[in-house]
Design a protein around this motif. Structure first.
Motif, mmCIF file in Angstrom:
data_model
loop_
_atom_site.group_PDB
_atom_site.id
_atom_site.type_symbol
_atom_site.label_atom_id
_atom_site.label_comp_id
_atom_site.label_asym_id
_atom_site.label_seq_id
_atom_site.Cartn_x
_atom_site.Cartn_y
_atom_site.Cartn_z
ATOM 1 N N ARG A 4 0.233 -3.114 -0.155
ATOM 2 C CA ARG A 4 -1.099 -3.720 -0.058
ATOM 3 C C ARG A 4 -1.602 -4.427 -1.013
ATOM 4 O O ARG A 4 -1.015 -5.390 -1.604
ATOM 5 C CB ARG A 4 -2.486 -2.423 0.143
ATOM 6 N N ILE A 5 -2.722 -4.176 -1.784
ATOM 7 C CA ILE A 5 -3.345 -4.870 -3.108
ATOM 8 C C ILE A 5 -2.449 -4.332 -4.100
ATOM 9 O O ILE A 5 -2.277 -5.210 -5.082
ATOM 10 C CB ILE A 5 -4.846 -4.791 -3.337
ATOM 11 N N ARG A 10 -0.286 1.586 -2.489
ATOM 12 C CA ARG A 10 0.093 1.227 -0.924
ATOM 13 C C ARG A 10 1.370 2.578 -0.695
ATOM 14 O O ARG A 10 1.407 2.936 0.506
ATOM 15 C CB ARG A 10 0.461 -0.035 -0.882
ATOM 16 N N GLU A 165 -3.640 -6.709 10.417
ATOM 17 C CA GLU A 165 -4.945 -5.914 10.335
ATOM 18 C C GLU A 165 -5.388 -5.734 11.595
ATOM 19 O O GLU A 165 -5.658 -6.739 12.343
ATOM 20 C CB GLU A 165 -5.635 -6.141 9.351
ATOM 21 N N ASN A 223 -10.308 -7.098 0.474
ATOM 22 C CA ASN A 223 -8.800 -7.250 0.394
ATOM 23 C C ASN A 223 -8.576 -7.700 1.959
ATOM 24 O O ASN A 223 -7.747 -8.629 2.189
ATOM 25 C CB ASN A 223 -8.241 -6.055 0.194
ATOM 26 N N ALA A 224 -9.234 -7.213 2.953
ATOM 27 C CA ALA A 224 -9.115 -7.835 4.205
ATOM 28 C C ALA A 224 -9.415 -9.077 4.289
ATOM 29 O O ALA A 224 -8.502 -9.850 4.994
ATOM 30 C CB ALA A 224 -9.941 -6.857 5.216
ATOM 31 N N GLY A 227 -6.799 -11.423 3.134
ATOM 32 C CA GLY A 227 -5.597 -11.531 3.947
ATOM 33 C C GLY A 227 -5.521 -12.483 4.896
ATOM 34 O O GLY A 227 -4.489 -12.313 5.596
ATOM 35 N N SER A 287 -10.693 -1.306 7.409
ATOM 36 C CA SER A 287 -9.608 -2.094 7.813
ATOM 37 C C SER A 287 -8.257 -1.410 7.851
ATOM 38 O O SER A 287 -7.915 -0.704 6.830
ATOM 39 C CB SER A 287 -9.637 -3.176 6.737
ATOM 40 N N ASN A 318 -3.161 -10.102 6.983
ATOM 41 C CA ASN A 318 -2.024 -9.435 6.640
ATOM 42 C C ASN A 318 -2.291 -8.246 5.451
ATOM 43 O O ASN A 318 -2.802 -8.916 4.476
ATOM 44 C CB ASN A 318 -0.693 -10.015 6.500
ATOM 45 N N TRP A 319 -1.611 -7.022 5.394
ATOM 46 C CA TRP A 319 -1.863 -6.115 4.311
ATOM 47 C C TRP A 319 -0.734 -5.327 4.247
ATOM 48 O O TRP A 319 -0.675 -4.194 4.792
ATOM 49 C CB TRP A 319 -3.257 -5.135 4.674
#
Length: 443
Positions: A4-5, A10, A165, A223-224, A227, A287, A318-319
């Protein structure tokens, strides 16, 4: 499947993965003191060719039984995997080993936040997997293929998984707030616009149960949203542009509004307090890429079964995601490349999703029953194969840069966290994030 971030967090999330339709698998790979090492003949039995694989976290290939399946199909091959639990402990040595051409496994995994740097700086040290027999560009999502390909057109990484997501939501809390609970109706509430998601959050706050926020964190919303755009932190020439990119600033302002309007539980993702939030009804939505499902199930527990459901996100994003590469310095690189081609073929990636919850980077897998018919029993039998396939198909071909992860982490965990938890203004939070990013990028 990976991260993820911020890679380590993650990977931590992947300690609990969704074994779709069969419950939950848990556990986390342990750091290994053994070096990856070049491959040699003789491992796993006399006369066999040993292929070594270096990964981070619970990567899933071994756990899904794919190595065993390949070795049954190829009795002359032995596969040996080494896993480092956290990507921040895995990736720096990988760069060092690529630089020296020693200490490398025959196959090396790369997390999505690192693939741009690998493609930009290490392409000459890696095989062109686009030329391997059986590898078909059209099998893969365009974004995944592009991210694994250098500017010179050399495909140095083949994707294993992506993180399209959705929004996971609590049906019971929505009902108490007078909102629809059917997943299709819920998705329509905010379809096409994150501002609508914010507006529904205001409705939830006005009529929902006390003590339950609408979202887990403003940083998660940030973050969502980031993405979902083609260009966010870098431009096509590799220049850092997040400061002047209107899409990033729109994401920032919208996410900050969740904090300002009191819609956030003010939890930093992947911390103990955030984890506890799943079991104490701290928030109604989050998310949610495929790998998050297993995390929610593991942390919310049996008491929340069928209370969570899955709806489409406002916009496809996308994450997470991972790639496999084959170093040129490997002793068995030709056999390793064949293995990578097989592991990333649609049929194997469908099995990886079925067994481990890692959503395929190969769009050709989406029509296979293991994906198309997949449902998540814990989440009210949500048709997650269909939901995530549609989301993946809509994800833009996003431009990644060498320090994407660094920028994302500091925007969320330095700047937006101050807005969310300390109540600082959006502008002060932004300035704090920019300062931290400048320091991290040595600008």
């Amino acid at each position: 499947m990976r991260t993820r971030i911020h890679s380590s967090r993650r990977v931590m999330a992947l300690a609990v993965v969704a074994a779709l339709g069969a419950g939950i698998l848990s556990g986390c790979a342990q750091d290994s003191d053994e070096p990856s090492g070049g491959a040699s003949n003789g491992g796993g039995g006399k006369g066999k060719t040993k292929i070594t694989v270096g990964v981070f976290g619970v990567f899933g290939l071994k756990e899904a039984g794919l190595y065993d399946q390949y070795m049954k199909l190829h009795p002359d091959i032995a596969i040996e995997q080494t896993s480092i639990e956290r990507n921040e402990n895995y990736y720096p040595p990988l760069l060092t080993h690529l630089g020296t051409g020693s200490g490398l496994a025959d196959i090396q995994a790369v997390e999505i936040n690192n693939i741009a740097e690998i493609a930009e700086t290490q392409a000459d040290k890696l095989m062109d997997l686009g030329k391997v027999d059986g590898v078909k560009k059209d099998n893969f999502l365009a974004t995944t293929w592009t991210q694994g390909t250098s500017k010179a057109g050399k495909t140095i990484g083949l994707g294993t998984d992506v993180g399209p997501e959705a929004i996971c939501y609590r049906k019971d809390l929505f009902a108490q707030a007078g909102l629809p609970t059917d997943r299709d109706e819920v998705g329509k509430l905010w379809a096409g616009d994150w501002q609508k998601y914010l507006d529904i959050g205001k409705q939830f706050k006005a009529k929902g149960p006390k003590g339950a926020a609408f979202v887990d964190s403003a940083g998660g919303v940030l973050n969502a949203m980031n993405g979902t755009t083609e260009k966010r932190f870098y431009d096509e020439d590799g220049k850092v542009v997040y400061k002047t990119n209107p899409a990033v600033r729109k994401s920032w302002d919208t996410a900050a509004s969740f904090a300002k309007e009191g819609l956030s539980a003010k939890l930093q993702q992947f911390t103990p307090a955030w984890t506890q939030g799943f079991s104490n009804n701290a928030f109604a939505t989050i998310s949610c890429p495929p790998w998050m499902l297993g995390y929610i199930k593991g942390k919310a527990g049996a008491a929340a079964e069928n209370k969570w459901d899955v709806a489409a996100a406002p916009k496809p994003g996308n994450w997470g995601g991972s790639f496999l590469t084959v170093p040129e310095a490997g002793k068995n690189k030709e056999e390793a490349a064949k293995l990578v081609a097989w592991l990333t073929a649609p049929e194997q990636l469908a099995t990886l999703f079925d067994k481990q919850g890692s959503f395929p980077s190969a769009q050709a897998a989406y029509a296979l029953p293991k994906v198309s018919d997949a449902k998540a029993a814990y989440f009210n039998n949500a048709p997650i194969g269909d939901i995530f396939s549609k989301a993946a198909d809509g994800v833009p071909v996003q431009i990644l840069g060498a320090k994407d992860g660094v920028i994302a982490q500091n925007l969320a965990d330095v700047g937006m966290l101050q807005v969310d938890q300390k109540g600082v203004s959006s502008e002060k939070g932004w300035d704090a994030a920019v300062k931290a990013i400048d320091n991290a990028l040595d600008q």
